[in-house]
Design an enzyme around this catalytic site. Structure first.
Site, PDB file in Angstrom:
ATOM      1  N   SER A   1       0.572 -23.844  47.636  1.00  0.00           N
ATOM      2  CA  SER A   1       1.948 -23.735  48.118  1.00  0.00           C
ATOM      3  C   SER A   1       1.995 -23.490  49.633  1.00  0.00           C
ATOM      4  CB  SER A   1       2.676 -22.649  47.327  1.00  0.00           C
ATOM      5  OG  SER A   1       4.062 -22.709  47.501  1.00  0.00           O
TER       6      SER A   1
ATOM      7  N   ASP B   1       4.641 -26.179  41.749  1.00  0.00           N
ATOM      8  CA  ASP B   1       4.016 -25.287  42.719  1.00  0.00           C
ATOM      9  C   ASP B   1       2.653 -24.776  42.229  1.00  0.00           C
ATOM     10  OD1 ASP B   1       3.572 -22.492  43.981  1.00  0.00           O
ATOM     11  OD2 ASP B   1       5.241 -23.294  45.151  1.00  0.00           O
TER      12      ASP B   1
END
Length: 303
Positions: free
Chosen positions: A59, A180
């Site tokens: 991320s 994510d």
């Protein structure tokens, strides 16, 4: 805060798992809290410190590692300070009406056209070294690791950054949907070890001793409603499991490896989203100082 978690084997003052052991850089996610990581890595770049053979980020950690590999000091700071604070990106009113909280499409169009990274230069700097962006396969919440040579660099970053519920459609690639990376492997230290790392430098966005606090979920429930929060339960369980597993790994690493942990000494002022510029600047400066402290303590020992 700097912590050394060590097992026996010595080389140049830092313990290594033999001469062939890789030195890895691992960066945790955390949304806007990644401004701390940006500060650490800018301190590294200011000192021309880059002895790493393996890079893995999830991320925001993946975005920070990209800036580092492309040797773009100040880039991650500018992106977080100037773009993630804009109403084009962070849209709480839109979210309350049933839309996405963040406009990741707008954000990555900015990164592609208005504020492009020197990806070509990054590939040259990498050479034979390995760069991986961690993402999560949506159908089973398994961690997947994108290599920029196997897909578009920014597509890999976007797949690593598609926060569930906040950007619900995820990222499609080769018939799979990805979310994510923080869901399946928020702090990919174990993956670095699997790939041969003998020394792992891990940059955290939470204090070393801090565990997951789900108080944000109750706040989100009041905004989004229980029905929409329900779809997050499996994701939250996966995230909790991977974070607890990574923290155990850091605190008690396998034999013959070292984990060097750089973490904020206190909780950051920044939040995952919705932080103010003053909070972000304060956390960036803290990260820069922690990066300098790391270099003073360990820099010459692991180069």
């Amino acid at each position: 805060m700097l912590r050394l978690h060590t097992q026996p084997y010595h080389h140049n003052g830092i313990e290594l798992a033999g001469a062939s052991a890789k030195l890895a850089l691992v960066c945790e996610g955390g949304g806007q809290r990644g401004i701390f990581t940006a500060g650490v890595l800018d301190a590294f770049m200011a000192d021309s410190f880059d002895p790493f053979q393996l890079f893995i980020g999830s991320s925001a950690g993946a975005q920070n590692i990209s800036s580092f590999v492309c040797h773009s000091p100040g880039y991650a700071r500018e992106v977080i300070m100037d773009y993630t604070t804009r109403s084009d990106f962070f849209r709480p009113l839109h979210f309350a009406r049933g839309g996405d909280l963040v406009d990741l499409d707008w954000y990555f169009e900015v990164l592609r056209h208005q504020l492009p990274l020197d990806v070509a230069g990054g590939r040259l700097r990498l050479g034979q070294r390995e760069l991986l962006f961690c993402s999560t396969r949506a159908r089973d919440y398994q961690a997947c690791y994108f290599h920029p040579d196997s897909t578009d660099w920014l597509l890999g970053l976007k797949a690593s950054s598609a926060i569930p519920l906040f950007y619900r459609k995820g990222v499609e690639w080769q018939g799979e949907r990805y979310l994510d990376g923080g869901v399946a492997d928020a702090i990919p230290v174990r993956e670095a070890w699997r790939r041969g790392a003998g020394v792992i430098v891990v940059i955290r966005t939470q204090p070393a001793a801090q565990r997951i606090n789900l108080s944000w979920l109750h706040r989100l429930e009041s905004l989004a409603g229980k029905e929409r929060i329900g779809e997050l339960l499996g994701i939250i369980r996966a995230h909790q499991h991977c974070c607890h597993d990574a923290c155990r790994f850091i605190e008690q690493p396998p034999d013959s490896i070292n984990v060097l942990e750089i973490a904020p000494p206190v909780p950051l002022q920044s939040r995952v989203l919705g932080s103010g510029r003053q909070q972000l600047e304060q956390d960036y400066q803290l990260g820069f100082r922690c990066g300098q402290q790391f270099l003073l303590k360990y820099g010459e020992k692991i180069t």
